[in-house]
Design a protein around this motif. Structure first.
Motif, PDB file in Angstrom:
ATOM      1  N   VAL A   1       0.848  -1.191   0.000  1.00 59.78           N
ATOM      2  CA  VAL A   1       0.000   0.000   0.000  1.00 59.78           C
ATOM      3  C   VAL A   1       0.879   1.235   0.000  1.00 59.78           C
ATOM      4  N   GLN A   2       0.467   2.247  -0.721  1.00 63.72           N
ATOM      5  CA  GLN A   2       1.159   3.535  -0.702  1.00 63.72           C
ATOM      6  C   GLN A   2       0.208   4.620  -0.222  1.00 63.72           C
ATOM      7  N   LEU A   3       0.755   5.554   0.541  1.00 61.03           N
ATOM      8  CA  LEU A   3      -0.005   6.697   1.032  1.00 61.03           C
ATOM      9  C   LEU A   3       0.677   7.967   0.550  1.00 61.03           C
ATOM     10  N   VAL A   4      -0.100   8.915   0.065  1.00 60.18           N
ATOM     11  CA  VAL A   4       0.450  10.174  -0.428  1.00 60.18           C
ATOM     12  C   VAL A   4      -0.311  11.327   0.215  1.00 60.18           C
ATOM     13  N   GLU A   5       0.429  12.146   0.959  1.00 61.65           N
ATOM     14  CA  GLU A   5      -0.176  13.295   1.612  1.00 61.65           C
ATOM     15  C   GLU A   5      -0.065  14.535   0.728  1.00 61.65           C
ATOM     16  N   SER A   6      -1.006  15.435   0.929  1.00 68.48           N
ATOM     17  CA  SER A   6      -0.975  16.722   0.232  1.00 68.48           C
ATOM     18  C   SER A   6      -1.816  17.715   1.025  1.00 68.48           C
TER      19      SER A   6
ATOM     20  N   SER B   1      -3.438   3.963  -2.057  1.00 69.23           N
ATOM     21  CA  SER B   1      -3.389   3.274  -3.356  1.00 69.23           C
ATOM     22  C   SER B   1      -4.308   2.059  -3.381  1.00 69.23           C
ATOM     23  N   THR B   2      -5.057   1.884  -2.284  1.00 69.47           N
ATOM     24  CA  THR B   2      -5.958   0.749  -2.188  1.00 69.47           C
ATOM     25  C   THR B   2      -7.278   1.200  -1.582  1.00 69.47           C
ATOM     26  N   ASN B   3      -8.253   0.328  -1.600  1.00 71.01           N
ATOM     27  CA  ASN B   3      -9.535   0.620  -0.963  1.00 71.01           C
ATOM     28  C   ASN B   3      -9.298   0.837   0.530  1.00 71.01           C
ATOM     29  N   ILE B   4      -9.676   2.012   1.041  1.00 71.28           N
ATOM     30  CA  ILE B   4      -9.349   2.314   2.434  1.00 71.28           C
ATOM     31  C   ILE B   4     -10.110   1.426   3.407  1.00 71.28           C
ATOM     32  N   PHE B   5     -11.167   0.761   2.954  1.00 67.11           N
ATOM     33  CA  PHE B   5     -11.854  -0.180   3.834  1.00 67.11           C
ATOM     34  C   PHE B   5     -10.967  -1.387   4.154  1.00 67.11           C
ATOM     35  N   SER B   6      -9.955  -1.629   3.319  1.00 68.55           N
ATOM     36  CA  SER B   6      -9.048  -2.743   3.566  1.00 68.55           C
ATOM     37  C   SER B   6      -7.997  -2.409   4.611  1.00 68.55           C
ATOM     38  N   LEU B   7      -7.919  -1.139   4.976  1.00 63.16           N
ATOM     39  CA  LEU B   7      -6.963  -0.710   6.011  1.00 63.16           C
ATOM     40  C   LEU B   7      -7.694  -0.661   7.344  1.00 63.16           C
ATOM     41  N   PRO B   8      -7.295  -1.449   8.326  1.00 66.02           N
ATOM     42  CA  PRO B   8      -8.013  -1.448   9.604  1.00 66.02           C
ATOM     43  C   PRO B   8      -8.097  -0.054  10.229  1.00 66.02           C
ATOM     44  N   TYR B   9      -7.049   0.731  10.020  1.00 62.19           N
ATOM     45  CA  TYR B   9      -7.066   2.092  10.548  1.00 62.19           C
ATOM     46  C   TYR B   9      -6.027   2.923   9.816  1.00 62.19           C
ATOM     47  N   VAL B  10      -6.187   4.220   9.901  1.00 60.50           N
ATOM     48  CA  VAL B  10      -5.208   5.196   9.402  1.00 60.50           C
ATOM     49  C   VAL B  10      -4.981   6.212  10.508  1.00 60.50           C
ATOM     50  N   ASN B  11      -3.724   6.511  10.739  1.00 64.12           N
ATOM     51  CA  ASN B  11      -3.344   7.515  11.735  1.00 64.12           C
ATOM     52  C   ASN B  11      -2.775   8.750  11.042  1.00 64.12           C
TER      53      ASN B  11
ATOM     54  N   LEU C   1      -8.506   6.997  12.512  1.00 64.29           N
ATOM     55  CA  LEU C   1      -9.794   6.670  11.901  1.00 64.29           C
ATOM     56  C   LEU C   1      -9.774   5.187  11.544  1.00 64.29           C
ATOM     57  N   THR C   2     -10.754   4.426  12.061  1.00 63.57           N
ATOM     58  CA  THR C   2     -10.807   3.010  11.736  1.00 63.57           C
ATOM     59  C   THR C   2     -11.649   2.772  10.493  1.00 63.57           C
ATOM     60  N   ASN C   3     -11.554   1.569   9.957  1.00 65.09           N
ATOM     61  CA  ASN C   3     -12.327   1.268   8.757  1.00 65.09           C
ATOM     62  C   ASN C   3     -13.824   1.190   9.062  1.00 65.09           C
TER      63      ASN C   3
ATOM     64  N   VAL D   1       5.872  18.703   9.849  1.00 62.56           N
ATOM     65  CA  VAL D   1       5.560  17.796   8.737  1.00 62.56           C
ATOM     66  C   VAL D   1       4.467  16.858   9.223  1.00 62.56           C
ATOM     67  N   TYR D   2       3.385  16.817   8.485  1.00 61.10           N
ATOM     68  CA  TYR D   2       2.240  15.974   8.828  1.00 61.10           C
ATOM     69  C   TYR D   2       2.234  14.762   7.899  1.00 61.10           C
ATOM     70  N   TYR D   3       2.034  13.583   8.489  1.00 55.64           N
ATOM     71  CA  TYR D   3       2.006  12.397   7.642  1.00 55.64           C
ATOM     72  C   TYR D   3       1.010  11.385   8.182  1.00 55.64           C
ATOM     73  N   CYS D   4       0.574  10.525   7.297  1.00 54.60           N
ATOM     74  CA  CYS D   4      -0.376   9.482   7.670  1.00 54.60           C
ATOM     75  C   CYS D   4       0.311   8.124   7.638  1.00 54.60           C
ATOM     76  N   THR D   5      -0.238   7.218   8.417  1.00 52.72           N
ATOM     77  CA  THR D   5       0.307   5.863   8.470  1.00 52.72           C
ATOM     78  C   THR D   5      -0.821   4.852   8.450  1.00 52.72           C
ATOM     79  N   ALA D   6      -0.467   3.635   8.051  1.00 52.52           N
ATOM     80  CA  ALA D   6      -1.395   2.521   8.048  1.00 52.52           C
ATOM     81  C   ALA D   6      -0.662   1.303   8.605  1.00 52.52           C
ATOM     82  N   PRO D   7      -1.383   0.255   8.974  1.00 51.03           N
ATOM     83  CA  PRO D   7      -0.724  -0.938   9.518  1.00 51.03           C
ATOM     84  C   PRO D   7       0.320  -1.515   8.575  1.00 51.03           C
ATOM     85  N   GLY D   8       1.319  -2.144   9.178  1.00 47.00           N
ATOM     86  CA  GLY D   8       2.390  -2.741   8.392  1.00 47.00           C
ATOM     87  C   GLY D   8       3.535  -1.804   8.136  1.00 47.00           C
TER      88      GLY D   8
END
Length: 112
Positions: free
Chosen positions: A2-7, A25-35, A51-53, A92-99
């Motif tokens: 998975v790739q995440l791109v902030e803007s 880069s993927t359906n966000i429902f497949s990500l248990p959460y995003v920080n 934010l959880t899925n 610098v603000y960034y998002c993360t996902a599991p893994g």
């Protein structure tokens, strides 16, 4: 992978608002959460919001009431809206996902 791109970052005057985006880069429902995190100059990394899925949210006490995390499932994007920006929000603000997935970050500078 998975790739995440902030803007959405930029230079903002104190008191202003910004809405940051984290496009997946993927359906966000497949990500248990995003920080969302931030790291200011000379500061430690700071967790901001989750934010959880299932749509549940949680915030750091320090940002409750000013920061709002949300999503647009059609765009596979998670947002972070920041109101009442202060110079100390400069980071610098960034998002993360599991893994260990993390975006490159977007710079927010609050200055008059």
């Amino acid at each position: 992978q998975v790739q995440l791109v902030e803007s959405g970052g930029g230079l903002v005057q104190p008191g202003g608002s910004l809405k940051l985006s984290c496009a997946a880069s993927t359906n966000i429902f497949s990500l248990p959460y995003v920080n969302w995190y931030r790291q200011g100059p000379g500061k430690e990394r700071e967790w901001l919001a989750l934010l959880t899925n299932l749509g549940s949210t949680n915030y750091a006490d320090s940002v409750k009431g000013r920061f709002t995390i949300s999503r647009d499932t059609a765009k596979n994007t998670v947002y972070l809206r920041i109101n009442g920006l202060k110079p100390e929000d400069t980071a610098v603000y960034y998002c993360t996902a599991p893994g260990g997935v993390r975006g490159q970050g977007t710079q927010v500078t609050v200055s008059s």
